[in-house]
Design an enzyme around this catalytic site. Structure first.
Site, mmCIF file in Angstrom:
data_model
loop_
_atom_site.group_PDB
_atom_site.id
_atom_site.type_symbol
_atom_site.label_atom_id
_atom_site.label_comp_id
_atom_site.label_asym_id
_atom_site.label_seq_id
_atom_site.Cartn_x
_atom_site.Cartn_y
_atom_site.Cartn_z
ATOM 1 N N CYS A 286 0.665 -1.338 0.074
ATOM 2 C CA CYS A 286 0.051 -0.214 -0.023
ATOM 3 C C CYS A 286 0.920 1.224 0.043
ATOM 4 C CB CYS A 286 -0.844 -0.058 1.301
ATOM 5 S SG CYS A 286 -0.113 -0.314 2.612
ATOM 6 N N GLU A 387 -4.073 3.361 -8.242
ATOM 7 C CA GLU A 387 -3.116 2.391 -7.527
ATOM 8 C C GLU A 387 -3.282 1.158 -8.599
ATOM 9 O OE1 GLU A 387 -4.534 0.496 -3.893
ATOM 10 O OE2 GLU A 387 -2.714 0.800 -2.985
HETATM 11 P P1 NAD Z 1 -9.474 -5.834 -1.394
HETATM 12 O O1 NAD Z 1 -10.418 -4.336 -1.017
HETATM 13 O O2 NAD Z 1 -10.000 -6.421 -2.847
HETATM 14 O O3 NAD Z 1 -9.917 -6.689 -0.192
HETATM 15 C C1 NAD Z 1 -9.524 -6.672 0.850
HETATM 16 C C2 NAD Z 1 -10.383 -7.459 1.763
HETATM 17 O O4 NAD Z 1 -11.816 -7.226 1.620
HETATM 18 C C3 NAD Z 1 -10.295 -9.057 1.533
HETATM 19 O O5 NAD Z 1 -10.421 -9.814 2.510
HETATM 20 C C4 NAD Z 1 -11.793 -9.250 0.644
HETATM 21 O O6 NAD Z 1 -12.388 -10.481 0.635
HETATM 22 C C5 NAD Z 1 -12.501 -8.166 1.528
HETATM 23 N N1 NAD Z 1 -13.891 -7.774 0.855
HETATM 24 C C6 NAD Z 1 -13.988 -7.574 -0.474
HETATM 25 N N2 NAD Z 1 -15.503 -7.028 -0.647
HETATM 26 C C7 NAD Z 1 -15.852 -7.000 0.460
HETATM 27 C C8 NAD Z 1 -17.175 -6.472 0.954
HETATM 28 N N3 NAD Z 1 -18.118 -6.291 0.222
HETATM 29 N N4 NAD Z 1 -17.371 -6.617 2.371
HETATM 30 C C9 NAD Z 1 -16.440 -6.863 3.027
HETATM 31 N N5 NAD Z 1 -15.128 -7.209 2.763
HETATM 32 C C10 NAD Z 1 -14.799 -7.285 1.597
HETATM 33 O O7 NAD Z 1 -8.325 -5.499 -1.623
HETATM 34 P P2 NAD Z 1 -6.825 -6.589 -1.633
HETATM 35 O O8 NAD Z 1 -6.778 -6.694 -3.316
HETATM 36 O O9 NAD Z 1 -6.893 -7.802 -0.987
HETATM 37 O O10 NAD Z 1 -5.353 -5.766 -1.141
HETATM 38 C C11 NAD Z 1 -5.110 -4.780 -1.905
HETATM 39 C C12 NAD Z 1 -5.228 -3.350 -1.298
HETATM 40 O O11 NAD Z 1 -5.225 -3.195 0.151
HETATM 41 C C13 NAD Z 1 -4.472 -2.195 -1.937
HETATM 42 O O12 NAD Z 1 -5.398 -1.344 -2.327
HETATM 43 C C14 NAD Z 1 -3.687 -1.834 -0.997
HETATM 44 O O13 NAD Z 1 -3.279 -0.596 -0.806
HETATM 45 C C15 NAD Z 1 -4.387 -2.151 0.493
HETATM 46 N N6 NAD Z 1 -3.684 -2.270 1.622
HETATM 47 C C16 NAD Z 1 -3.544 -1.280 2.429
HETATM 48 C C17 NAD Z 1 -2.862 -1.268 3.637
HETATM 49 C C18 NAD Z 1 -2.534 0.147 4.561
HETATM 50 O O14 NAD Z 1 -2.510 -0.186 5.674
HETATM 51 N N7 NAD Z 1 -3.267 1.178 4.023
HETATM 52 C C19 NAD Z 1 -1.949 -2.347 3.804
HETATM 53 C C20 NAD Z 1 -2.046 -3.321 2.931
HETATM 54 C C21 NAD Z 1 -2.970 -3.225 1.754
#
Ligand code: NAD
Length: 500
Positions: A286, A387
């Site tokens: 991230c 991103e």
């Molecule tokens: P994502 O948003 O697709 O999924 C994250 C989580 O949310 C997963 O467990 C997914 O199953 C769940 N999810 C999806 N739809 C949902 C819903 N409607 N309701 C509840 N949960 C739901 O993200 P990703 O692709 O797994 O990870 C990458 C993203 O994470 C990037 O945008 C990255 O920047 C972010 N990230 C942020 C940090 C931070 O600390 N700011 C750290 C790591 C990753």
């Protein structure tokens, strides 16, 4: 093949409808595990277990020392099982073994830190809110209740620990839904947690998909707080779901962080730093330094050396210690990143290196994308604003420091940023002007467990780490204790109460 079940109320159980899904190794696409596919019925069971543990169990009521002891015991278990957890993290996520080893070590350390921070007494008397003799005012910090934790795939075990540590230290109970892409290390952790003997229902894990288990969890009326890490788009959906019963929310979301090189930077060090900032974990961080801002005066020389060095990044089997970059986590992510690369080309940026799948036969089955650098990128273009979450760097050239700061802040995100300069004062003045939660000077990626981490703007709400991070899992209660003691001397005696 490994088989994992849900962890609810201290027991491993199948999904109510017995459905499962598989996890694959992104290096060779081999199936490595099956998981129970949790749905709304399983979320119901897990939330009820967590609710019961919070309302009736010992966890919120036990001493800080006792809770802390459990957290330390889990941290020790992680250390004892470091090798296994590291190797599983590599197989499941495509992380290089070096990065996975760091992650497991840092997970254990982070939990040990929260075991210590959890001992801090945050209660106290609030001075100066009333005249002495009128009242005494106490501030109590209390756990919020049942926490729904949702995490992404890029740092699986570490993200779980970042939620468990502060939530549990503060006395909450938790239901965690890991990413459907990477649940192996977390389910292994649950075996360790079961051994530690933490009270029933305090920690529950439901594996499954976002639209099923995730959506059911964040909209459950018995959940009091959501701690979410993931993309900004999902974060928005989570916030909407939280609105129904005003759940407390912390969101750690996406970023598009600017790495600003000043003209007096140590060039060789800044080149290494720029590579580390963007290409660590194939750009799936991230806080990655995805936009490199270079002053025109040194840009040509800097870019020449950067490209030459980038071409030498060793892609390969992530299990080998010599590999510097592994595959992306999934075919879906591979397709997304390749789509952005095509978009960059179509929008007129200059592709300097990378841009495709590597041709080496041993990498054929992996979701590899070459480290990719675009130069002369317009900051308004898609690859500068959105991103990508892959190994794609956008170089944006600038003339003045004011222009660099303006470009850096011209983003909907505000997670992190960096400045490279030999002049400490100059670097500091730029750091102050960046609208971002973390700014590195001559460094990148390094976080501190006692310093707040989180985003400005659409990068999030709230902070993780440290006492600030723990307070995100606490309610503040004010107890007003009357000291007047005499009915007729109450300030309101003549105000609203009829005299008899
Ligand atoms: P994502 O948003 O697709 O999924 C994250 C989580 O949310 C997963 O467990 C997914 O199953 C769940 N999810 C999806 N739809 C949902 C819903 N409607 N309701 C509840 N949960 C739901 O993200 P990703 O692709 O797994 O990870 C990458 C993203 O994470 C990037 O945008 C990255 O920047 C972010 N990230 C942020 C940090 C931070 O600390 N700011 C750290 C790591 C990753």
């Amino acid at each position: 093949m490994r088989e994992y079940r849900l962890y609810i109320d201290n027991e491993f159980v199948d999904a109510s409808d017995k459905r499962t899904f598989t996890g694959i190794n992104p290096f060779n696409q081999e199936t490595i595990a099956t998981f129970a596919r949790g749905g709304a019925a399983d979320i119901e069971k897990a939330v009820v277990a967590a609710r019961n543990a919070f309302d009736n169990g010992p966890w919120p009521r036990m001493s800080r020392e006792e809770r802390s002891g459990y957290l330390k015991a889990i941290s020790d278990k992680i250390n004892e099982n470091k090798k296994l957890l590291t190797e599983l993290e590599v197989l499941d996520s495509g992380s290089t073994i070096r990065k996975a080893g760091e992650d497991i070590y840092l997970s254990a350390r982070n939990l040990a830190t929260f075991a210590k921070l959890g001992l801090t007494d945050l209660d106290g008397e609030i001075e100066g809110v009333s005249k002495p003799g009128f009242s005494k005012n106490l501030l109590l910090r209390e756990p919020i209740g049942v926490v729904a934790a949702i995490i992404p795939w890029n740092f699986p075990l570490k993200m779980a620990i970042w939620k468990f540590g502060p939530a549990l230290a503060a006395g909450n109970t938790v239901v965690l839904k890991p990413s459907e892409e990477t649940s192996v290390s977390i389910m292994e952790l649950m075996k360790l947690i079961q051994d530690v003997g933490i009270p029933r229902g305090v920690i529950n894990v439901v594996t499954g998909f976002g639209a099923e288990a995730g959506a059911a969890l964040v909209s459950h009326p018995m959940v009091d707080k959501i701690a979410f890490t993931g993309s900004t788009k999902t974060g928005q959906a989570v916030m909407r779901a939280a609105a129904t019963n005003l759940k407390k929310v912390t969101l750690e979301c996406g970023g598009k962080s600017a790495n600003i090189i000043l003209d007096d930077a140590d060039m060789e060090m800044a080149i290494d730093g720029a590579i580390y900032a963007i290409f660590y974990h194939a750009g799936q961080c991230c806080e990655a330094g995805t936009r490199l801002l270079l002053p025109n005066s040194i840009a040509d020389e800097f870019v020449g050396k950067l490209v030459e060095k980038t071409k030498r990044i060793q892609l390969g089997d992530p299990m080998l210690p010599t590999t510097l970059m592994g595959p992306l986590v999934s075919r879906k992510q591979f397709d997304t990143v390749m789509g952005y690369i095509e978009r960059g080309k179509a929008e007129g940026a200059t592709l300097l290196t990378g841009g495709g799948k590597p041709s080496a036969p041993e990498l054929e089955k992996g979701f590899f994308v070459e480290p990719t650098i675009f130069d002369h990128v317009n900051n308004k273009s898609t690859i500068s604003q959105e991103e990508i979450f892959g190994p794609v760097l956008s170089i944006i050239r600038y003339n003045t420091i004011d222009e660099a700061v303006q470009l850096a802040n011209d983003s909907v995100y505000g997670l992190a940023g960096g400045v490279w300069s030999k002049d400490a004062e100059k670097a500091m003045s730029v750091a102050r002007r960046l609208r971002a939660g973390t700014v590195w000077i001559n460094e990148w990626h390094l976080l501190n467990e006692r310093a707040p981490f989180g985003g400005y703007k659409q990068s999030g709400i709230g902070r993780e780490f440290g006492i600030d991070g723990m307070k995100e899992y606490m309610e503040s209660k004010h107890i007003y204790i009357d000291e007047v003691g005499v009915r007729e001397k109450k300030t309101w005696y003549d105000t609203a109460v009829p005299k008899t």
